[in-house]
Design a protein around this motif. Structure first.
Motif, PDB file in Angstrom:
ATOM      1  N   GLY A 191       8.837   8.545   5.522  1.00  0.00           N
ATOM      2  CA  GLY A 191       8.512   8.831   4.127  1.00  0.00           C
ATOM      3  C   GLY A 191       7.021   8.975   3.897  1.00  0.00           C
ATOM      4  N   VAL A 192       6.231   8.081   4.499  1.00  0.00           N
ATOM      5  CA  VAL A 192       4.771   8.153   4.334  1.00  0.00           C
ATOM      6  C   VAL A 192       4.228   9.438   4.952  1.00  0.00           C
ATOM      7  N   ALA A 193       4.742   9.811   6.141  1.00  0.00           N
ATOM      8  CA  ALA A 193       4.284  11.052   6.783  1.00  0.00           C
ATOM      9  C   ALA A 193       4.634  12.267   5.926  1.00  0.00           C
ATOM     10  N   CYS A 240       0.848  -1.213   0.000  1.00  0.00           N
ATOM     11  CA  CYS A 240       0.000   0.000   0.000  1.00  0.00           C
ATOM     12  C   CYS A 240       0.874   1.250   0.000  1.00  0.00           C
ATOM     13  N   GLY A 241       1.967   1.202   0.771  1.00  0.00           N
ATOM     14  CA  GLY A 241       2.900   2.322   0.748  1.00  0.00           C
ATOM     15  C   GLY A 241       3.541   2.488  -0.617  1.00  0.00           C
ATOM     16  N   GLN A 242       3.793   1.370  -1.306  1.00  0.00           N
ATOM     17  CA  GLN A 242       4.387   1.423  -2.640  1.00  0.00           C
ATOM     18  C   GLN A 242       3.491   2.157  -3.631  1.00  0.00           C
ATOM     19  N   LEU A 243       2.159   2.050  -3.442  1.00  0.00           N
ATOM     20  CA  LEU A 243       1.227   2.712  -4.361  1.00  0.00           C
ATOM     21  C   LEU A 243       1.424   4.221  -4.394  1.00  0.00           C
ATOM     22  N   LEU A 244       1.797   4.797  -3.256  1.00  0.00           N
ATOM     23  CA  LEU A 244       1.875   6.258  -3.162  1.00  0.00           C
ATOM     24  C   LEU A 244       2.836   6.853  -4.190  1.00  0.00           C
ATOM     25  N   LEU A 279      -4.996  15.021  -3.219  1.00  0.00           N
ATOM     26  CA  LEU A 279      -5.633  14.855  -1.913  1.00  0.00           C
ATOM     27  C   LEU A 279      -6.084  13.418  -1.674  1.00  0.00           C
ATOM     28  N   ILE A 280      -6.244  12.628  -2.739  1.00  0.00           N
ATOM     29  CA  ILE A 280      -6.642  11.231  -2.568  1.00  0.00           C
ATOM     30  C   ILE A 280      -5.561  10.437  -1.837  1.00  0.00           C
ATOM     31  N   ASN A 281      -4.326  10.968  -1.815  1.00  0.00           N
ATOM     32  CA  ASN A 281      -3.241  10.283  -1.107  1.00  0.00           C
ATOM     33  C   ASN A 281      -3.408  10.331   0.409  1.00  0.00           C
ATOM     34  N   LEU A 282      -4.127  11.328   0.926  1.00  0.00           N
ATOM     35  CA  LEU A 282      -4.149  11.555   2.368  1.00  0.00           C
ATOM     36  C   LEU A 282      -4.725  10.375   3.147  1.00  0.00           C
ATOM     37  N   PRO A 283      -5.920   9.851   2.795  1.00  0.00           N
ATOM     38  CA  PRO A 283      -6.423   8.708   3.578  1.00  0.00           C
ATOM     39  C   PRO A 283      -5.554   7.462   3.453  1.00  0.00           C
ATOM     40  N   LEU A 284      -4.924   7.269   2.301  1.00  0.00           N
ATOM     41  CA  LEU A 284      -4.043   6.115   2.137  1.00  0.00           C
ATOM     42  C   LEU A 284      -2.825   6.233   3.054  1.00  0.00           C
ATOM     43  N   CYS A 285      -2.270   7.433   3.157  1.00  0.00           N
ATOM     44  CA  CYS A 285      -1.132   7.649   4.058  1.00  0.00           C
ATOM     45  C   CYS A 285      -1.512   7.357   5.507  1.00  0.00           C
ATOM     46  N   VAL A 286      -2.672   7.831   5.907  1.00  0.00           N
ATOM     47  CA  VAL A 286      -3.126   7.614   7.288  1.00  0.00           C
ATOM     48  C   VAL A 286      -3.280   6.122   7.566  1.00  0.00           C
ATOM     49  N   GLY A 287      -3.883   5.393   6.620  1.00  0.00           N
ATOM     50  CA  GLY A 287      -4.070   3.961   6.804  1.00  0.00           C
ATOM     51  C   GLY A 287      -2.757   3.210   6.913  1.00  0.00           C
ATOM     52  N   VAL A 288      -1.788   3.560   6.067  1.00  0.00           N
ATOM     53  CA  VAL A 288      -0.479   2.891   6.104  1.00  0.00           C
ATOM     54  C   VAL A 288       0.217   3.163   7.427  1.00  0.00           C
TER      55      VAL A 288
END
Length: 476
Positions: free
Chosen positions: A87-89, A23-27, A178-187
């Motif tokens: 990195g995700v943060a 999931c982190g790789q998707l970002l 902005l679609i990245n924000l919920p994915l970052c939080v989940g990861v």
């Protein structure tokens, strides 16, 4: 009875941890292509000219490529899960800044931060897989990694077109960031629980001299190739290009000196002495340059030449993405049965057959190509590409010692990301030249695809030679 370090003490990555990493790789992967379908809307909103749009794309790629090797080294030193989370943060913050940008300079600054964040994320994923899994589990994880990496390239095109067309909450192009924000939080919420912490044993020194020289080399090369043609090669760009071999020689001398002193160079010459690593780098340069050039030329042809909307253009890649995903899941079995290099050769042959089929399709259906008419050729291309990508990682990391996993992953990923920028520049230049002289998009895309076919022919020949030498050295 005393034992050496038992296998049970080795950190293990389970299915949940692998899912978090992927999931982190998707970002970072999606953000390479999702911006392409938003450029027209960004241009109108931020009043960006053509040069500004090119910088928005280039800033991300340059920061990504320059910082990748350092990202791998920081993971070795400080802990790969910790640096992954940093990195995700940072990707969360930079994506928010991209979505809130009201001027080109703000967007450029945010894209540089995004590139740095991506460089912190990607090496930790490969290195963690490399040191926590072995045997079939390791091969399967690399196959899934390749599947997600390639599929995200396609998802970026399709999903970006959908988001812009849907105009959710009136956000328009801003939603692609902005679609990245919920994915970052989940990861971030799942990483600490499911991803094991790993690091290199002993002290890991930071190679600042190597980092500066590598950054200068990548910036000079990609900047010259990106902006030289559009400025008719005004004097700064040839000068930057001429500096590349000098920087490369200086980098090699510095890294050799560090290794001889027993230090820890950023790009260890000992890894470059491994034939598998050198061949993996060749695969990265030739194939990933072709891939990015292909996506650029075909997407531009479908929108500017055939008049498809961004959403329709993105949908034209759905069949390619689906076949890529299925093929990636099969790749570990095929590699186990045929061998790593024969699987790569098979992928090249299938992909090149798809390129020829796509060229014939454009000849027959122009000027009305659509998802259905392009499907047979793109299915072949996606199926072959998956074998190539998964073989690239397996071959490139096959002989890398576990204690150098971060450096090895950073080296392979740096060349991979630099090749992405190189492909758009070189194949894009072929495409632009044909457009400039005749304005015929059909002829331009055929020239671009023909160029890609020739480059892939070089890769196929290189794979055959490498396989022959390996069999002579290891006949068993």
């Amino acid at each position: 009875m005393r034992h050496a370090t038992p296998p049970a003490t080795r950190p293990r990555l389970d299915a949940a941890g692998l899912a978090v990493l992927l999931c982190g790789q998707l970002l970072p992967q999606i953000d390479f292509t999702i911006v392409n379908v938003a450029l027209d809307a960004i241009s109108r909103s931020l009043h960006a000219d053509a040069t500004g749009l090119e910088l928005i794309i280039a800033a991300y790629g340059l920061a990504f490529a320059v910082c990748l090797a350092m990202g791998g080294r920081l993971g070795d030193k400080l802990g790969r899960r910790r640096v992954f989370e940093w990195g995700v943060a940072l990707f969360f913050v930079s994506s928010l800044l991209c979505g809130l940008a009201t001027a080109v300079w703000q967007m450029l600054a945010a894209r540089v931060l995004q590139g740095v964040a991506a460089a912190l994320i990607v090496p930790q994923i490969l290195a963690t897989i490399h040191v926590t899994l072995e045997g079939h589990a390791h091969s399967r994880a690399l196959g899934v990694y390749g599947a997600i990496g390639g599929l995200s390239f396609i998802v970026g095109q399709v999903f970006g077109g959908f988001l812009i067309s849907a105009d959710i909450a009136g956000l328009g192009w801003r939603s692609v960031f902005l679609i990245n924000l919920p994915l970052c939080v989940g990861v971030l919420a799942c990483s600490r629980r499911w991803v094991p912490e790993t690091r290199r044993e002993g002290d890991v020194a930071i190679d600042w001299a190597g980092t500066v020289l590598l950054a200068g080399l990548v910036v000079c090369l990609l900047s010259a190739l990106a902006f030289g043609p559009i400025s008719h090669w005004a004097w700064p760009w040839p000068a930057l290009l001429a500096a590349v071999p000098m920087l490369l020689a200086a980098l090699w001398r510095v890294e050799l000196a560090q290794e001889r002193r027993g230090a820890q160079p950023l790009l260890p010459p000992s890894l470059l002495r491994l034939p598998s690593v050198r061949f993996g780098l060749l695969v990265a340069i030739l194939f990933f340059a072709c891939w990015s050039g292909f996506m650029f030329a075909v997407a531009l042809t479908l929108q500017s030449g055939a008049g498809l909307t961004p959403f329709q253009s993105g949908n034209a890649f759905i069949a390619l993405g689906a076949s890529y995903f299925v093929s990636s899941l099969l790749s570990s079995r095929v590699a186990a049965r045929l061998g790593q290099v024969p699987a790569l050769v098979l992928g090249c042959i299938i992909q090149m057959s798809g390129l020829l089929a796509l060229m014939l399709t454009f000849e027959l259906v122009w000027p009305r190509p659509d998802m259905l008419t392009l499907m047979p050729a793109t299915v072949l291309i996606g199926f072959g590409q998956a074998f190539i990508v998964s073989s690239f990682f397996r071959i490139g990391l096959s002989d890398v010692p576990a204690e150098q996993a971060g450096a090895g992953a950073g080296m392979l990923s740096t060349v991979q990301q630099a090749a992405f920028g190189l492909g758009v520049t070189l194949i894009g230049a072929v495409f632009a030249q044909v457009i400039h002289h005749g304005g015929d998009y059909r002829a331009a895309v055929l020239a671009a695809l023909g160029t890609e076919f020739c480059v892939m022919l070089l890769l196929l020949a290189g794979a055959v030679v490498f396989h022959g030498r390996r069999r002579r050295l290891c006949p068993g």
